[in-house]
Design an enzyme around this catalytic site. Structure first.
Site, short mmCIF file in Angstrom:
data_model
loop_
_atom_site.label_atom_id
_atom_site.label_comp_id
_atom_site.label_asym_id
_atom_site.label_seq_id
_atom_site.Cartn_x
_atom_site.Cartn_y
_atom_site.Cartn_z
N ILE A 180 -37.92 74.64 -111.83
CA ILE A 180 -36.99 75.45 -112.59
C ILE A 180 -35.63 74.76 -112.73
CG2 ILE A 180 -36.01 76.74 -110.65
CD1 ILE A 180 -36.30 79.27 -112.40
N SER A 181 -35.01 74.92 -113.88
CA SER A 181 -33.69 74.36 -114.11
C SER A 181 -32.64 75.35 -113.64
CB SER A 181 -33.49 74.08 -115.61
OG SER A 181 -32.13 73.85 -115.89
N PRO A 182 -31.56 74.87 -112.99
CA PRO A 182 -30.52 75.80 -112.52
C PRO A 182 -29.74 76.43 -113.66
CG PRO A 182 -29.85 73.53 -112.18
CD PRO A 182 -31.28 73.49 -112.61
N HIS B 239 -33.32 78.27 -116.26
CA HIS B 239 -34.25 79.04 -115.43
C HIS B 239 -35.64 79.17 -116.05
CE1 HIS B 239 -31.16 79.82 -112.52
NE2 HIS B 239 -30.36 80.29 -113.46
#
Length: 202
Positions: free
Chosen positions: A11-13, A16
């Site tokens: 997941i990307s911060p 998401h």
């Protein structure tokens, strides 16, 4: 016989779940038969799905990711993952870089990455040495106390409680010789008891 294509997404911060879905779509389009989805942000050190993916990979298989930053958090982290894949006889494919470690071009790129990682480690070590040398010149470098010496207070406390040297050594995970050395050292530095000079009135 060709191995399995195993995908890994993280997941990307920022985006998401939307980013996670986009990664899954790209990995499926690249032919991944199985995709491990990591739903923890990069600040979380645990990556159970990464470990599951590496455990599932066998000889001849390929770990596929969309981007390098979805796989590794640092160059050192990447080198560790590549080492684990190599032990298993598996390869790595990064879609955004068109990188496949199963090809000569991909292996060459990995060799360059290893050189960069080693260069970074050497720089860190060199800076540490320079910092220590400068601190010594300025009289600010004390150095690290030996492990046993840092436990002097604990050794003395246990000794005063009646514990034997071997028991103290086992409990504090230091050598019995170190225990005796600390006890001798503290005994020699202890102030002698003041004699009672009160005259005898009898």
């Amino acid at each position: 016989m060709a191995g399995y294509e195993i995908g890994y997404s993280r997941i990307s911060p920022i985006s998401h779940s939307a980013d996670l879905e986009a990664q899954a779509k790209d990995l499926a389009g690249a032919g991944c038969q199985r995709i491990f989805r990591e739903e923890v942000v990069s600040s979380d050190p645990s990556r159970p799905q990464m470990n599951n993916a590496l455990d599932a990979i066998g000889s001849g298989d390929t770990l596929v990711v969309t981007k390098l930053d979805r796989l590794a958090r640092s160059m050192a982290d990447l080198m560790d993952i590549l080492a684990r894949l190599k032990v298993k006889g598996a390869q790595l494919r990064v879609l955004a870089l068109n990188l496949d470690t199963g090809t000569p071009q991909g292996e060459l790129m990995v060799d360059m990455m290893r050189s960069i990682a080693q260069f970074e480690r050497d720089l860190v070590i060199e800076r540490q040495r320079e910092g220590i040398a400068k601190a010594k010149v300025e009289g600010r470098f004390v150095g690290r106390a030996p492990t046993a010496r840092r436990k002097t207070d604990e050794v003395m406390r246990l000794s005063e409680q009646g514990h034997k040297a071997r028991a103290i050594a086992n409990q504090l995970k230091i050598s019995e010789t170190s225990v005796f050395r600390i006890l001798r050292s503290m005994s020699s530095t202890a102030k002698p008891a003041t004699a009672d000079r009160t005259p005898n009135m009898q």
